[in-house]
Design a protein around this motif. Sequence first.
Motif, short mmCIF file in Angstrom:
data_model
loop_
_atom_site.label_atom_id
_atom_site.label_comp_id
_atom_site.label_asym_id
_atom_site.label_seq_id
_atom_site.Cartn_x
_atom_site.Cartn_y
_atom_site.Cartn_z
N LEU A 1 -21.70 62.86 -71.93
CA LEU A 1 -20.94 64.00 -71.40
C LEU A 1 -21.87 65.08 -70.85
O LEU A 1 -21.56 65.73 -69.85
CB LEU A 1 -20.06 64.58 -72.51
N TRP A 2 -23.01 65.28 -71.53
CA TRP A 2 -23.95 66.28 -71.03
C TRP A 2 -24.49 65.89 -69.66
O TRP A 2 -24.61 66.73 -68.77
CB TRP A 2 -25.09 66.47 -72.02
N GLY A 3 -24.82 64.62 -69.46
CA GLY A 3 -25.29 64.16 -68.16
C GLY A 3 -24.22 64.32 -67.10
O GLY A 3 -24.53 64.67 -65.95
N LEU A 4 -22.96 64.09 -67.47
CA LEU A 4 -21.86 64.27 -66.53
C LEU A 4 -21.74 65.74 -66.11
O LEU A 4 -21.55 66.05 -64.93
CB LEU A 4 -20.56 63.79 -67.17
N ILE A 5 -21.87 66.63 -67.07
CA ILE A 5 -21.82 68.06 -66.76
C ILE A 5 -22.98 68.48 -65.87
O ILE A 5 -22.82 69.25 -64.91
CB ILE A 5 -21.81 68.88 -68.07
N GLU A 6 -24.18 67.96 -66.16
CA GLU A 6 -25.34 68.30 -65.34
C GLU A 6 -25.16 67.83 -63.91
O GLU A 6 -25.48 68.56 -62.96
CB GLU A 6 -26.60 67.68 -65.95
N ARG A 7 -24.67 66.59 -63.72
CA ARG A 7 -24.48 66.09 -62.37
C ARG A 7 -23.41 66.87 -61.62
O ARG A 7 -23.57 67.17 -60.43
CB ARG A 7 -24.12 64.60 -62.41
N ALA A 8 -22.31 67.22 -62.31
CA ALA A 8 -21.25 68.00 -61.67
C ALA A 8 -21.78 69.37 -61.26
O ALA A 8 -21.47 69.87 -60.17
CB ALA A 8 -20.06 68.14 -62.61
N THR A 9 -22.59 69.97 -62.11
CA THR A 9 -23.17 71.28 -61.79
C THR A 9 -24.12 71.18 -60.60
O THR A 9 -24.12 72.04 -59.71
CB THR A 9 -23.92 71.84 -63.01
N ALA A 10 -24.94 70.12 -60.57
CA ALA A 10 -25.88 69.94 -59.46
C ALA A 10 -25.14 69.74 -58.14
O ALA A 10 -25.55 70.28 -57.10
CB ALA A 10 -26.79 68.74 -59.74
N ILE A 11 -24.04 68.97 -58.17
CA ILE A 11 -23.26 68.76 -56.95
C ILE A 11 -22.67 70.06 -56.45
O ILE A 11 -22.69 70.35 -55.24
CB ILE A 11 -22.16 67.71 -57.22
N ARG A 12 -22.17 70.88 -57.36
CA ARG A 12 -21.60 72.16 -56.94
C ARG A 12 -22.66 73.08 -56.36
O ARG A 12 -22.42 73.79 -55.38
CB ARG A 12 -20.94 72.84 -58.15
N ILE A 13 -23.87 73.06 -56.95
CA ILE A 13 -24.95 73.89 -56.42
C ILE A 13 -25.35 73.44 -55.01
O ILE A 13 -25.58 74.25 -54.10
CB ILE A 13 -26.16 73.85 -57.38
N ILE A 14 -25.43 72.10 -54.83
CA ILE A 14 -25.79 71.58 -53.51
C ILE A 14 -24.74 71.92 -52.47
O ILE A 14 -25.07 72.35 -51.35
CB ILE A 14 -25.98 70.05 -53.60
#
Length: 339
Positions: free
Chosen positions: A317-330
Amino acid sequence: MRQFAAPRAKRDLRSSCVYLLSLPLLPFVLPSLPLATEIVIMTIASLSCYLVLAYGPLLSFGQGAFFGIGAYVGAGYALRAKGTVAGDVVFALPISAMAAAVAALCVGSVALRRVAGGDGSGAGGLRFLMLTFAVAQVAYFCAYNLPQLTGGENGLLDVPRLPAFAIRWFTTPGGFYVVCAAVLAVLVVGMEIAANSVIGLGFKAVTESEHRAAAVGYRVFWMRLALFTTAGAIAGIAGCLYASFLGLVPLSAIDVRQSESIVVATILGGVGAPLGPLLGTICLTLGGDLFSKVWPHWPFAVGAIIVLVVFFARGGLWGLIERATAIRIIRAGHKATAP
Protein backbone atom coordinates in the motif's frame (compact mmCIF):
# COMPACT_ATOMS: atom_id res chain seq x y z
CA MET A 1 26.11 5.50 0.12
CA ARG A 2 25.31 8.80 1.83
CA GLN A 3 23.82 10.19 -1.39
CA PHE A 4 21.42 7.26 -1.41
CA ALA A 5 20.70 7.64 2.32
CA ALA A 6 19.53 11.26 1.97
CA PRO A 7 16.16 10.57 0.27
CA ARG A 8 15.59 7.56 2.51
CA ALA A 9 16.22 9.71 5.59
CA LYS A 10 13.62 12.23 4.40
CA ARG A 11 11.15 9.41 3.70
CA ASP A 12 11.66 7.90 7.17
CA LEU A 13 11.22 11.35 8.71
CA ARG A 14 7.90 11.77 6.92
CA SER A 15 6.81 8.35 8.15
CA SER A 16 7.68 9.22 11.74
CA CYS A 17 5.75 12.48 11.49
CA VAL A 18 2.71 10.62 10.17
CA TYR A 19 2.97 8.17 13.07
CA LEU A 20 3.19 10.93 15.68
CA LEU A 21 0.28 12.83 14.14
CA SER A 22 -1.99 9.85 13.49
CA LEU A 23 -1.70 8.08 16.85
CA PRO A 24 -3.74 10.71 18.77
CA LEU A 25 -6.40 10.62 16.01
CA LEU A 26 -6.89 6.85 15.64
CA PRO A 27 -9.38 6.49 18.54
CA PHE A 28 -11.57 9.16 16.96
CA VAL A 29 -11.52 7.99 13.33
CA LEU A 30 -11.85 4.26 14.03
CA PRO A 31 -15.12 2.62 15.13
CA SER A 32 -13.97 1.98 18.71
CA LEU A 33 -11.15 2.57 21.17
CA PRO A 34 -10.43 -1.18 21.63
CA LEU A 35 -10.01 -1.55 17.87
CA ALA A 36 -7.57 1.37 17.82
CA THR A 37 -5.63 -0.20 20.70
CA GLU A 38 -5.46 -3.55 18.92
CA ILE A 39 -4.20 -1.87 15.74
CA VAL A 40 -1.44 -0.07 17.64
CA ILE A 41 -0.32 -3.29 19.37
CA MET A 42 -0.28 -5.30 16.16
CA THR A 43 1.57 -2.47 14.40
CA ILE A 44 4.34 -2.90 16.98
CA ALA A 45 4.41 -6.62 16.15
CA SER A 46 4.53 -5.83 12.42
CA LEU A 47 7.41 -3.41 13.03
CA SER A 48 9.48 -6.38 14.23
CA CYS A 49 8.83 -8.18 10.94
CA TYR A 50 9.45 -4.97 8.96
CA LEU A 51 12.80 -4.54 10.68
CA VAL A 52 14.19 -7.92 9.63
CA LEU A 53 12.58 -7.79 6.18
CA ALA A 54 13.75 -4.28 5.27
CA TYR A 55 17.24 -4.33 6.77
CA GLY A 56 18.09 -8.07 6.84
CA PRO A 57 16.66 -8.85 4.40
CA LEU A 58 15.15 -11.81 6.24
CA LEU A 59 11.63 -13.17 5.89
CA SER A 60 10.84 -14.70 9.25
CA PHE A 61 7.78 -16.69 10.25
CA GLY A 62 9.03 -16.85 13.83
CA GLN A 63 7.83 -13.42 14.98
CA GLY A 64 4.60 -14.96 16.26
CA ALA A 65 6.60 -17.23 18.55
CA PHE A 66 8.45 -14.26 20.07
CA PHE A 67 5.13 -12.41 20.30
CA GLY A 68 3.65 -15.34 22.25
CA ILE A 69 6.69 -15.61 24.52
CA GLY A 70 6.37 -11.93 25.37
CA ALA A 71 2.67 -12.41 26.06
CA TYR A 72 3.18 -15.38 28.38
CA VAL A 73 6.10 -13.80 30.25
CA GLY A 74 4.29 -10.47 30.60
CA ALA A 75 1.12 -12.17 31.81
CA GLY A 76 3.03 -14.34 34.28
CA TYR A 77 4.82 -11.30 35.64
CA ALA A 78 1.57 -9.36 35.98
CA LEU A 79 -0.11 -12.23 37.84
CA ARG A 80 2.75 -12.47 40.35
CA ALA A 81 3.57 -8.78 40.75
CA LYS A 82 -0.02 -7.51 41.00
CA GLY A 83 -0.48 -5.22 43.99
CA THR A 84 3.25 -4.95 44.75
CA VAL A 85 5.70 -2.14 44.17
CA ALA A 86 7.10 -4.02 41.18
CA GLY A 87 3.61 -4.39 39.69
CA ASP A 88 4.12 -1.81 36.96
CA VAL A 89 4.10 -2.06 33.18
CA VAL A 90 7.41 -0.20 33.16
CA PHE A 91 9.00 -3.38 34.56
CA ALA A 92 6.83 -5.88 32.69
CA LEU A 93 7.72 -4.58 29.22
CA PRO A 94 11.53 -4.87 29.55
CA ILE A 95 11.25 -8.32 31.11
CA SER A 96 9.04 -9.54 28.25
CA ALA A 97 11.38 -7.94 25.72
CA MET A 98 14.42 -9.64 27.25
CA ALA A 99 12.72 -13.05 27.30
CA ALA A 100 11.75 -12.74 23.63
CA ALA A 101 15.20 -11.38 22.75
CA VAL A 102 16.90 -14.39 24.38
CA ALA A 103 14.65 -16.72 22.38
CA ALA A 104 15.40 -14.81 19.17
CA LEU A 105 19.12 -14.88 19.94
CA CYS A 106 19.06 -18.66 20.36
CA VAL A 107 17.02 -19.19 17.18
CA GLY A 108 19.05 -16.73 15.15
CA SER A 109 22.44 -18.03 16.27
CA VAL A 110 21.50 -21.47 14.94
CA ALA A 111 19.38 -20.51 11.93
CA LEU A 112 21.73 -17.93 10.46
CA ARG A 113 24.73 -20.22 10.72
CA ARG A 114 23.11 -23.42 9.53
CA VAL A 115 21.37 -22.02 6.50
CA ALA A 116 24.23 -19.72 5.52
CA GLY A 117 27.23 -21.94 5.99
CA GLY A 118 28.46 -19.98 8.97
CA ASP A 119 29.05 -16.55 7.42
CA GLY A 120 25.51 -15.14 7.46
CA SER A 121 25.27 -14.71 3.68
CA GLY A 122 22.25 -16.00 1.81
CA ALA A 123 20.28 -16.29 5.05
CA GLY A 124 17.14 -14.67 3.74
CA GLY A 125 16.11 -17.55 1.49
CA LEU A 126 13.58 -20.32 1.65
CA ARG A 127 15.55 -22.42 4.15
CA PHE A 128 15.62 -19.65 6.72
CA LEU A 129 11.89 -19.04 6.24
CA MET A 130 11.07 -22.71 6.72
CA LEU A 131 13.32 -23.00 9.75
CA THR A 132 11.64 -20.08 11.50
CA PHE A 133 8.27 -21.57 10.53
CA ALA A 134 9.32 -24.79 12.24
CA VAL A 135 10.38 -22.84 15.34
CA ALA A 136 6.93 -21.25 15.46
CA GLN A 137 5.35 -24.71 15.31
CA VAL A 138 7.59 -25.99 18.09
CA ALA A 139 6.77 -22.97 20.27
CA TYR A 140 3.06 -23.62 19.79
CA PHE A 141 3.28 -27.27 20.80
CA CYS A 142 5.47 -26.40 23.80
CA ALA A 143 2.85 -23.94 24.99
CA TYR A 144 0.12 -26.53 24.42
CA ASN A 145 1.94 -29.24 26.36
CA LEU A 146 3.01 -27.09 29.33
CA PRO A 147 -0.32 -26.19 30.94
CA GLN A 148 1.32 -25.58 34.32
CA LEU A 149 3.15 -22.60 32.78
CA THR A 150 0.96 -21.46 29.90
CA GLY A 151 -2.47 -22.73 30.83
CA GLY A 152 -2.38 -25.07 27.85
CA GLU A 153 -5.44 -25.01 25.65
CA ASN A 154 -7.27 -22.66 28.05
CA GLY A 155 -4.46 -20.11 28.15
CA LEU A 156 -3.60 -17.80 31.03
CA LEU A 157 -6.73 -16.17 32.44
CA ASP A 158 -7.47 -13.12 34.60
CA VAL A 159 -4.32 -11.24 33.61
CA PRO A 160 -4.40 -7.88 35.41
CA ARG A 161 -3.64 -4.65 33.62
CA LEU A 162 -0.70 -3.05 35.40
CA PRO A 163 -0.43 0.72 35.93
CA ALA A 164 2.36 2.83 34.46
CA PHE A 165 4.60 4.79 36.81
CA ALA A 166 2.22 3.77 39.63
CA ILE A 167 -0.59 5.85 38.05
CA ARG A 168 -3.82 3.87 38.03
CA TRP A 169 -5.36 5.95 35.23
CA PHE A 170 -3.19 4.02 32.76
CA THR A 171 -5.20 0.86 33.52
CA THR A 172 -8.32 2.44 32.01
CA PRO A 173 -9.03 1.85 28.29
CA GLY A 174 -8.00 5.39 27.38
CA GLY A 175 -4.91 5.32 29.57
CA PHE A 176 -3.82 1.96 28.21
CA TYR A 177 -4.13 3.27 24.66
CA VAL A 178 -1.82 6.12 25.63
CA VAL A 179 0.72 3.58 26.92
CA CYS A 180 0.56 1.55 23.69
CA ALA A 181 0.77 4.65 21.49
CA ALA A 182 3.73 5.97 23.49
CA VAL A 183 5.58 2.66 23.10
CA LEU A 184 4.94 2.67 19.34
CA ALA A 185 6.09 6.29 19.01
CA VAL A 186 9.32 5.58 20.91
CA LEU A 187 10.05 2.54 18.74
CA VAL A 188 9.41 4.42 15.49
CA VAL A 189 11.58 7.37 16.47
CA GLY A 190 14.31 5.02 17.71
CA MET A 191 14.23 3.08 14.43
CA GLU A 192 14.49 6.32 12.46
CA ILE A 193 17.51 7.47 14.46
CA ALA A 194 19.20 4.08 14.05
CA ALA A 195 18.38 3.87 10.32
CA ASN A 196 20.00 7.24 9.64
CA SER A 197 23.11 6.49 11.70
CA VAL A 198 26.31 4.67 10.74
CA ILE A 199 24.68 1.42 11.86
CA GLY A 200 21.77 1.97 9.49
CA LEU A 201 24.13 2.64 6.58
CA GLY A 202 25.91 -0.62 7.37
CA PHE A 203 22.65 -2.55 7.20
CA LYS A 204 21.82 -0.80 3.93
CA ALA A 205 25.16 -2.00 2.55
CA VAL A 206 24.32 -5.55 3.61
CA THR A 207 20.91 -5.27 1.95
CA GLU A 208 22.39 -4.05 -1.35
CA SER A 209 25.13 -6.68 -1.54
CA GLU A 210 26.03 -8.87 1.41
CA HIS A 211 29.13 -10.23 -0.33
CA ARG A 212 30.53 -6.75 -0.99
CA ALA A 213 29.68 -5.72 2.56
CA ALA A 214 31.56 -8.74 3.90
CA ALA A 215 34.49 -7.96 1.60
CA VAL A 216 34.90 -4.44 3.04
CA GLY A 217 34.82 -5.66 6.63
CA TYR A 218 31.17 -5.84 7.71
CA ARG A 219 30.42 -8.89 9.85
CA VAL A 220 27.22 -9.90 8.15
CA PHE A 221 26.34 -12.76 10.50
CA TRP A 222 26.69 -10.72 13.69
CA MET A 223 24.84 -7.76 12.22
CA ARG A 224 21.93 -9.95 11.19
CA LEU A 225 21.93 -11.74 14.51
CA ALA A 226 21.74 -8.40 16.36
CA LEU A 227 18.94 -7.29 14.03
CA PHE A 228 16.99 -10.53 14.51
CA THR A 229 17.41 -10.33 18.29
CA THR A 230 16.21 -6.72 18.38
CA ALA A 231 13.19 -7.63 16.26
CA GLY A 232 12.39 -10.47 18.65
CA ALA A 233 12.47 -8.04 21.58
CA ILE A 234 10.03 -5.71 19.79
CA ALA A 235 7.68 -8.62 19.13
CA GLY A 236 7.91 -9.52 22.84
CA ILE A 237 6.88 -6.00 23.80
CA ALA A 238 3.85 -6.27 21.53
CA GLY A 239 2.96 -9.61 23.11
CA CYS A 240 3.12 -8.18 26.62
CA LEU A 241 0.80 -5.33 25.64
CA TYR A 242 -1.52 -7.81 23.92
CA ALA A 243 -1.85 -9.87 27.10
CA SER A 244 -2.71 -6.76 29.11
CA PHE A 245 -5.16 -5.63 26.45
CA LEU A 246 -7.13 -8.89 26.40
CA GLY A 247 -6.76 -9.70 30.09
CA LEU A 248 -5.72 -13.20 29.09
CA VAL A 249 -3.27 -15.04 26.84
CA PRO A 250 -5.05 -17.43 24.48
CA LEU A 251 -3.13 -20.27 22.89
CA SER A 252 -3.68 -18.55 19.55
CA ALA A 253 -1.25 -15.83 20.66
CA ILE A 254 1.64 -18.17 19.88
CA ASP A 255 -0.04 -20.00 17.00
CA VAL A 256 1.56 -20.09 13.57
CA ARG A 257 -1.37 -18.06 12.30
CA GLN A 258 -0.17 -15.23 14.50
CA SER A 259 3.10 -15.25 12.57
CA GLU A 260 1.19 -15.36 9.30
CA SER A 261 -0.89 -12.32 10.29
CA ILE A 262 2.21 -10.35 11.21
CA VAL A 263 3.95 -11.20 7.93
CA VAL A 264 0.83 -10.48 5.85
CA ALA A 265 0.29 -7.09 7.51
CA THR A 266 3.92 -6.14 6.90
CA ILE A 267 3.96 -7.15 3.24
CA LEU A 268 0.49 -5.70 2.64
CA GLY A 269 1.58 -2.31 3.97
CA GLY A 270 4.92 -2.44 2.16
CA VAL A 271 8.52 -2.42 3.32
CA GLY A 272 9.41 0.83 1.55
CA ALA A 273 9.04 2.89 4.72
CA PRO A 274 8.26 2.41 8.45
CA LEU A 275 4.71 3.57 7.74
CA GLY A 276 4.00 0.30 5.92
CA PRO A 277 3.28 -1.79 9.06
CA LEU A 278 0.67 0.74 10.22
CA LEU A 279 -1.07 0.79 6.84
CA GLY A 280 -1.05 -2.99 6.55
CA THR A 281 -2.29 -3.53 10.10
CA ILE A 282 -5.13 -1.04 9.68
CA CYS A 283 -6.18 -2.64 6.39
CA LEU A 284 -6.00 -6.19 7.76
CA THR A 285 -7.62 -5.52 11.15
CA LEU A 286 -10.25 -3.04 10.01
CA GLY A 287 -11.05 -5.10 6.92
CA GLY A 288 -11.56 -8.21 9.04
CA ASP A 289 -13.72 -6.28 11.51
CA LEU A 290 -15.95 -4.84 8.79
CA PHE A 291 -16.23 -7.91 6.57
CA SER A 292 -16.99 -10.22 9.52
CA LYS A 293 -20.19 -8.26 10.22
CA VAL A 294 -21.64 -8.76 6.75
CA TRP A 295 -20.17 -12.05 5.54
CA PRO A 296 -19.26 -15.18 7.52
CA HIS A 297 -16.55 -16.08 4.98
CA TRP A 298 -14.81 -12.73 5.34
CA PRO A 299 -11.23 -14.18 5.23
CA PHE A 300 -11.85 -14.92 1.55
CA ALA A 301 -12.48 -11.22 0.84
CA VAL A 302 -9.41 -10.15 2.82
CA GLY A 303 -7.33 -12.76 1.00
CA ALA A 304 -8.58 -11.48 -2.36
CA ILE A 305 -7.52 -7.95 -1.44
CA ILE A 306 -4.08 -9.21 -0.43
CA VAL A 307 -3.71 -11.03 -3.77
CA LEU A 308 -4.69 -7.88 -5.67
CA VAL A 309 -2.17 -5.82 -3.74
CA VAL A 310 0.61 -8.35 -4.37
CA PHE A 311 -0.07 -8.48 -8.13
CA PHE A 312 -0.99 -4.87 -8.87
CA ALA A 313 0.63 -2.85 -6.09
CA ARG A 314 4.28 -3.83 -5.90
CA GLY A 315 5.69 -2.38 -2.73
CA GLY A 316 2.39 -2.76 -0.90
CA LEU A 317 0.00 0.00 0.00
CA TRP A 318 2.85 2.38 0.74
CA GLY A 319 4.33 1.80 -2.72
CA LEU A 320 0.89 2.42 -4.24
CA ILE A 321 0.61 5.72 -2.39
CA GLU A 322 4.11 6.75 -3.46
CA ARG A 323 3.40 6.01 -7.13
CA ALA A 324 0.05 7.84 -7.01
CA THR A 325 1.75 10.85 -5.43
CA ALA A 326 4.54 10.82 -8.03
CA ILE A 327 2.00 10.69 -10.87
CA ARG A 328 0.13 13.66 -9.45
CA ILE A 329 3.36 15.64 -9.07
CA ILE A 330 4.35 14.88 -12.68
CA ARG A 331 0.93 15.87 -13.99
CA ALA A 332 1.00 19.08 -11.97
CA GLY A 333 4.43 19.87 -13.43
CA HIS A 334 3.21 19.29 -16.97
CA LYS A 335 0.24 21.58 -16.38
CA ALA A 336 2.51 24.27 -14.94
CA THR A 337 4.87 24.16 -17.93
CA ALA A 338 2.14 23.88 -20.57
CA PRO A 339 1.69 27.04 -22.65
